[in-house]
Design an enzyme around this catalytic site. Structure first.
Site, mmCIF file in Angstrom:
data_model
loop_
_atom_site.group_PDB
_atom_site.id
_atom_site.type_symbol
_atom_site.label_atom_id
_atom_site.label_comp_id
_atom_site.label_asym_id
_atom_site.label_seq_id
_atom_site.Cartn_x
_atom_site.Cartn_y
_atom_site.Cartn_z
ATOM 1 N N GLU A 50 42.210 23.457 44.650
ATOM 2 C CA GLU A 50 42.365 25.254 43.776
ATOM 3 C C GLU A 50 41.159 26.207 44.573
ATOM 4 O O GLU A 50 40.306 24.982 45.219
ATOM 5 C CB GLU A 50 42.439 25.058 42.304
ATOM 6 C CG GLU A 50 41.863 25.966 41.982
ATOM 7 C CD GLU A 50 41.489 25.041 40.197
ATOM 8 O OE1 GLU A 50 40.561 24.925 39.840
ATOM 9 O OE2 GLU A 50 41.864 26.704 39.637
ATOM 10 N N ARG A 67 32.515 35.745 36.209
ATOM 11 C CA ARG A 67 33.006 36.868 35.680
ATOM 12 C C ARG A 67 33.471 36.644 34.419
ATOM 13 O O ARG A 67 32.149 36.527 33.137
ATOM 14 C CB ARG A 67 34.749 37.197 36.454
ATOM 15 C CG ARG A 67 34.118 37.398 37.880
ATOM 16 C CD ARG A 67 35.499 36.698 38.896
ATOM 17 N NE ARG A 67 36.070 38.785 38.384
ATOM 18 C CZ ARG A 67 37.772 38.552 39.040
ATOM 19 N NH1 ARG A 67 37.690 37.292 39.750
ATOM 20 N NH2 ARG A 67 37.391 39.736 38.298
ATOM 21 N N TYR A 127 36.372 41.031 46.670
ATOM 22 C CA TYR A 127 37.883 39.812 46.980
ATOM 23 C C TYR A 127 37.267 40.261 48.675
ATOM 24 O O TYR A 127 37.709 39.799 49.622
ATOM 25 C CB TYR A 127 39.108 40.633 46.721
ATOM 26 C CG TYR A 127 39.355 40.332 45.178
ATOM 27 C CD1 TYR A 127 39.728 38.682 44.779
ATOM 28 C CD2 TYR A 127 39.068 41.770 44.569
ATOM 29 C CE1 TYR A 127 39.751 38.433 43.402
ATOM 30 C CE2 TYR A 127 39.661 40.601 42.935
ATOM 31 C CZ TYR A 127 39.526 39.052 42.566
ATOM 32 O OH TYR A 127 39.683 39.179 40.884
ATOM 33 N N ARG A 131 42.161 46.220 46.234
ATOM 34 C CA ARG A 131 41.546 45.637 45.325
ATOM 35 C C ARG A 131 40.062 45.360 45.367
ATOM 36 O O ARG A 131 39.630 44.277 46.123
ATOM 37 C CB ARG A 131 42.430 44.645 44.774
ATOM 38 C CG ARG A 131 41.734 44.366 43.708
ATOM 39 C CD ARG A 131 43.131 42.492 42.912
ATOM 40 N NE ARG A 131 42.303 42.424 41.670
ATOM 41 C CZ ARG A 131 42.026 41.110 41.558
ATOM 42 N NH1 ARG A 131 43.506 40.079 42.282
ATOM 43 N NH2 ARG A 131 41.667 40.427 40.001
ATOM 44 N N HIS A 174 44.909 30.316 34.412
ATOM 45 C CA HIS A 174 43.565 30.900 32.926
ATOM 46 C C HIS A 174 44.034 30.903 31.560
ATOM 47 O O HIS A 174 44.146 30.012 30.790
ATOM 48 C CB HIS A 174 42.836 32.039 33.108
ATOM 49 C CG HIS A 174 41.669 32.062 34.297
ATOM 50 N ND1 HIS A 174 40.437 31.156 35.017
ATOM 51 C CD2 HIS A 174 42.578 33.299 35.276
ATOM 52 C CE1 HIS A 174 40.335 31.844 35.909
ATOM 53 N NE2 HIS A 174 41.539 33.180 36.037
ATOM 54 N N ASN A 233 45.864 29.355 44.568
ATOM 55 C CA ASN A 233 45.070 30.220 44.295
ATOM 56 C C ASN A 233 46.057 30.870 43.085
ATOM 57 O O ASN A 233 46.144 31.789 43.432
ATOM 58 C CB ASN A 233 44.932 31.522 45.430
ATOM 59 C CG ASN A 233 43.472 32.779 44.805
ATOM 60 O OD1 ASN A 233 43.309 32.653 43.219
ATOM 61 N ND2 ASN A 233 42.774 32.965 45.174
ATOM 62 N N SER A 239 36.680 35.133 44.706
ATOM 63 C CA SER A 239 35.413 35.039 43.670
ATOM 64 C C SER A 239 34.724 34.600 43.048
ATOM 65 O O SER A 239 35.327 33.255 42.764
ATOM 66 C CB SER A 239 35.219 36.758 42.881
ATOM 67 O OG SER A 239 36.312 35.754 41.273
ATOM 68 N N ASP A 298 51.337 22.261 35.281
ATOM 69 C CA ASP A 298 52.159 21.140 35.011
ATOM 70 C C ASP A 298 53.129 20.586 36.209
ATOM 71 O O ASP A 298 53.441 18.862 36.451
ATOM 72 C CB ASP A 298 53.630 21.412 33.734
ATOM 73 C CG ASP A 298 53.402 21.274 32.143
ATOM 74 O OD1 ASP A 298 51.927 20.643 31.770
ATOM 75 O OD2 ASP A 298 54.217 20.968 31.074
ATOM 76 N N HIS A 300 39.581 29.823 44.455
ATOM 77 C CA HIS A 300 39.123 31.118 43.885
ATOM 78 C C HIS A 300 38.174 31.692 45.181
ATOM 79 O O HIS A 300 37.241 31.511 45.298
ATOM 80 C CB HIS A 300 38.370 30.797 42.888
ATOM 81 C CG HIS A 300 39.285 30.536 41.555
ATOM 82 N ND1 HIS A 300 40.751 30.860 41.032
ATOM 83 C CD2 HIS A 300 39.558 29.129 41.148
ATOM 84 C CE1 HIS A 300 40.950 30.357 40.069
ATOM 85 N NE2 HIS A 300 40.147 29.132 40.637
ATOM 86 N N ARG A 332 37.858 33.602 32.667
ATOM 87 C CA ARG A 332 38.063 32.326 33.776
ATOM 88 C C ARG A 332 36.594 31.616 33.750
ATOM 89 O O ARG A 332 36.974 30.965 34.994
ATOM 90 C CB ARG A 332 37.290 34.351 35.012
ATOM 91 C CG ARG A 332 38.000 35.526 34.775
ATOM 92 C CD ARG A 332 38.588 35.976 36.178
ATOM 93 N NE ARG A 332 38.378 37.618 35.388
ATOM 94 C CZ ARG A 332 39.829 37.908 35.539
ATOM 95 N NH1 ARG A 332 40.750 37.095 36.246
ATOM 96 N NH2 ARG A 332 39.432 39.946 35.652
ATOM 97 N N ALA A 362 45.350 35.231 38.367
ATOM 98 C CA ALA A 362 45.322 35.134 36.721
ATOM 99 C C ALA A 362 45.044 34.498 35.990
ATOM 100 O O ALA A 362 45.335 34.286 35.128
ATOM 101 C CB ALA A 362 45.635 37.061 36.447
ATOM 102 N N PRO A 406 48.972 36.706 41.131
ATOM 103 C CA PRO A 406 49.460 37.550 41.051
ATOM 104 C C PRO A 406 48.017 38.448 41.780
ATOM 105 O O PRO A 406 47.135 38.073 41.410
ATOM 106 C CB PRO A 406 48.778 37.874 38.934
ATOM 107 C CG PRO A 406 48.712 36.840 38.834
ATOM 108 C CD PRO A 406 48.343 35.439 39.917
ATOM 109 N N ASN A 407 48.412 39.651 42.377
ATOM 110 C CA ASN A 407 47.371 40.346 42.491
ATOM 111 C C ASN A 407 46.774 40.538 43.853
ATOM 112 O O ASN A 407 46.384 41.330 43.996
ATOM 113 C CB ASN A 407 46.523 40.756 41.273
ATOM 114 C CG ASN A 407 47.354 41.880 40.005
ATOM 115 O OD1 ASN A 407 47.870 42.999 40.473
ATOM 116 N ND2 ASN A 407 46.631 41.370 38.741
#
Lengths: 140, 140, 140, 140, 140, 140, 140, 140, 140, 140, 140, 140
Positions: free
Chosen positions: F95, F104, F22, F17, F77, F71, F99, F84, F97, F108, F74, F9-10
């Site tokens: 995985e 943060r 970012y 943003r 977390h 990635n 940032s 699963d 990220h 997070r 949000a 998301p986002n």
């Protein structure tokens, strides 16, 4: 098959104790009904208010039974000893709670038994014992 | 000297229960060996699955023994009553655990007894009882 | 057998530091007694106030010793590095604490070592080292 | 560019220590490969089991290097001093862990370094050092 | 009187490290000023990045000094060993922090030393050392 | 090799943003660059704001891809369901990220994915995707 | 310079209350001594058992004083209001505690004031006020 | 009677996903068996990976069903929205988990649904759905 | 001005769901009233049970609206993604809750949105939307 | 209608205290504006820095007012006594905070008042009082 | 004997405030009855809503009374200052609560006073004051 | 009236166990005194070290007594079963503790009984039983 039902503290009051939560049928009456429905099976019963006697009952079931339905009531939340006994024997044990323990006080949400038993049935009233029995009979 | 060994719940299963964790020797056999090695001393033994009987055993040891080796097993982690009995008498008490309680579940890492006993031996198997005995004999 | 005793920070003060808690015998004197009792075995000794030197000592014990008696003192409660070294080598390690760590501040109740060592002896004074030694000698 | 690789406690055992977790290649061999691939760059290396020496190494890197690849191992989780040194100098520092620290004990999930370094690479084996190097070289 | 000032990790960078937080004067310059003001007293100084060397410095101060001013920096928050050394000797020790540790990260709010020292001065800059010195001189 | 990049998301807002955190490049532009550099490999891309669609994307990757770069933003977390799905398929998942999540908010710092993926790259900007890609290509 | 000393609840009992902890000198006597030593400065004094009056005293100090020495006693640990007042004015405020608050109950280890004041002096007795005064005088 | 079975995320993988934990029968096959056994009742089925679609399914069940068997899988532990939907409608809902959630990670021990549903059956495999069905049929 | 009202899961049931808590008016009826009172303004409305659609709605509001009134309902307490979307756009967002979330279960006391929105109105019923609207109109 | 506005500690500084957070208008000026807009209603005002006087003000409002707007400021987070007073009387009380308490320190996120008041308005500046007033007037 | 009864905040409302919890008799009426029963003793009474006045009342009781019955109401749970005053004087103080504080909110279960007073009587209504009085009279 | 006094574990040692804490009078002697003072009432007595026997005693009191004075000693802090028995019967039960449980270890500050009994008397010695008796006699 031979199945032992073990009930913990205060369950001897069933039918008179907080009927909103536990219903108004005594366990003896319920047991009679259950036995009459499963006549080809041997259904044993033991109740005690004493933690150590419940430990001994679980230990001894190993010789005489093929499975256990265990409602340790108040001791479910504090007794490592009963949980250890469940681990020590090699029978299938199903945990039953008459009331929905997740609708009650926080200290009833955790039980030492849940992770030692095959599974748990909570909140389905005395019917929970019958469903546990069916599971044990079908899982052999 | 007179030393009482007190064993808590499920230790009556020793030799058959989870042999990976607890070994395959029964406590009775071990005790025979131990006694034969320390014939000049009086080694008593008491086991119960009932917390209150362990409390009484600790209380009564005061009259007949010079020290206690105490493995309260599952009750170690929850029994304030046994701990209070240890504090109430004035004998040296050594806490013993057969398995290493720090390699097991979190709830076994704390015992009410540790801070009431002289000291603790954990994880050294049945040998732990022999070492505790030696400590008690030498500390007089 | 060859056994290495490793002592952590402030144990060089033994005999002078807080005698109520740790007794008034220096470790050197105690060691002399111990060696004189076990002349057929090789008992090494290392003490340091520096965490990294204790890590190195554990690592190097692998070549020269058959077992370790480890009292990491203050570092027991904070050193992941010593615990990792214990895991990395394949010797039996017994954790010893002179005082009963459960009678003292909360931060002394947990040690990173307990779950990595074979077992733990706490609160039995310098005698604890002797009992640990006996365990290691007997467990071969 | 000049990049310093700093390795913390027990990483001197690489290749022999828990090969399931850390692989069976020694760091020296890996380093030789890495240097041969990046001949136009100056790759330094420092390892110590002593926290204070790692602090000093970070401090001194400021004069001689353009970036640091830092695997503080066990100290990552407890050393405020190394973290302070990272903050005190003004070089880019990338944190590397060979094993996936989130698949291991809880106390390895937090590091004081993560929030002080540019970023973290965890669980990608020795390859993680190579990726960190590429990041530092490309980020200039 | 003889007073020893002990500084912990990264304080060797004073004057260059994060001047907003720690000021731009080096500790050596400050020390010179301090000594010139208290010529009739013997002011010793020791700095190390290594926890174990700080432990040893505290231990040894007992022979040569009448009091200690201790800024263990990052180790203040994690070192049980330095705290144990403070308890083991019988000198007055005053804890000093240059920056206000309560305005910084949570992990700096607790120190193992505070409850072992006579008292603590935090946030008053290098002036804090001078005030601690005055306290020690006046408290004899 | 066929690698699927999944963004949560986002991340469709990338480039507009919070550019401090970012960067100002859109993911589409970055992806074009990446593909042009790895023309011999098949790099797929999927983005969604809906948790359940990300679960489905992970599930379906099993048929068409050899590895995943994930990635989950949000949802990292809070989503047990995506974790699963990662466990249910048998592909290597890295995985990423953009940032540094450890600089943060506290919420997070933990991700459900870290312990299910091969490893994690955090804080190295869009470069993190390229390094993850290199890891996956080299680990075959 | 004009400095206001503000004392919180129960400090009116100084000299009679728990003399082991607080000494046997009354604050009035101490203040007389202090004033006689700093005759060229204006030292004000205010004591109250009422939290709101302490808030008002801090607010009003802004007009008449150049700095505050604040011992809010029991309110230090619970009063957000006094802390807000310290933030609202723009004077230098030094927090003082007579006893070492870190040697006492856990609830005294945290104060809302520490992070709002310039710094804190704890455990140095009434001498702490004098040192705080010197700091304020020298910091102008 | 009309009963709706609602399955949450990743349960579409049943039969292929972690067969140790979930068995090797697909839910479709199981459902066919179940329907053939209860032909006089209307058994509906809905599965989605999307939390919001599960919320909508619960809401809409009110019009068409007399009871719900709900296995929200991963969302059980995090979804307040599904729990709110269960509270908003007035049907009997029985919570089912195929695996014993108390034998798994800590974050699976709590569900938002347990306190909103009539009761819970956990750990009894696909048989759990059949027992829940029997409870709902018998409880009318 | 153009204001978008966004409602989260289960708010489509308003008027029928738990009327004690949420009142008996449907949101559609309330919206009609509101629009008729503010005819010179453009009031948009969006409701979804799907978290990702709420994220997208917040993102897209940036183009078409001057402010948002956001009642994310159950997602308020768990959705980092909606909170991130609020941070990513640059509109004024006011958080509204119909019921008083502090009179309800503990898990409703915290929302990820509160610290990202301008402010929060809780417990004032549907009137809360009208007050939020007035705030947004007046704050331009 | 008669409405009493009660303001707690440090709100007497409004206009001068931290204007970024609280704005630069004094409360007296704001009150004048408010009263001039609602001339047909009786708007009372009380401010105190003393918790007990706020308790008394709440108690006495019962006789003279139809509703209360309560901004207890710092006491909101610690005062059980004011909360008890709110419960004891039977007036509608609306809690107001000028700044967004969720953007500030953790200890400001909880208030004892929230669960006792009808509702809460936080972060909408002085406008929050006006909105609370409108709610109270409309809710009769 | 001379006994002082001290009542804290909101107890001036007794008889009118939440009569279910506190009964419908005013404290004045109860006091009259009590005095008439113990005419040979001097029973003083003080009530205040202001914490600081309660502190002062406890301090001053030392001169005029032989014992205190203290119901600090809401302040019991937060006031370190009243507890410090109890410690500072040397009178016997008995803590009384009219309602059973353990049947109420969590924050009422702890009081700072319990560990400072001789003992506590909770939940026995106004009768609790009479029993406390009897205890104090009999304990001389 | 008929009142039953129930004493829990280790209270059989009263008079000999830790006399500082519990006094030097045996309970039998105290009981004789009490009975001689209340000859018109029937005062029963039961003591056991076994939790389950205390549960049974509470259950059976229902038939023969009008009230219970219950000092469950160590079990007060861990026994859900005794608390459940208190809830199950409908007699008034007053909880008594001889020592002040709030001056002792943390684990004694909480009892499962407090919230189930009418009220609690703690710290007033054996006198506490007499006061509880008076309460029960007067409350009829």
């Amino acid at each position: 098959m031979r199945i032992l039902i073990i009930n913990g503290p205060n369950l001897n009051l069933l039918g008179t104790r907080e009927p909103d939560l536990y219903g108004s049928q005594s366990f003896e009456d319920f047991l009679k009904e259950l036995k009459s429905k499963y006549t080809s099976h041997d259904i044993g019963y033991f109740q005690s208010n004493i933690e150590g006697e419940l430990i001994s009952a679980v230990q001894q079931a190993k010789q005489n039974y093929d499975g256990i339905i265990l409602n340790a009531a108040a001791y479910s939340h504090t007794s490592i000893g009963i949980a250890d006994a469940v681990t020590a024997i090699e029978l299938s044990v199903v945990e039953v709670h008459i009331s929905n323990i997740y609708k009650r006080e926080n200290f009833r949400h955790f039980t030492y038994l849940s992770s030692r038993c095959v599974g748990t049935i909570s909140g389905l009233g005395l019917k929970g014992y019958a469903l546990a029995l069916e599971f044990l009979l079908s899982s052999k």
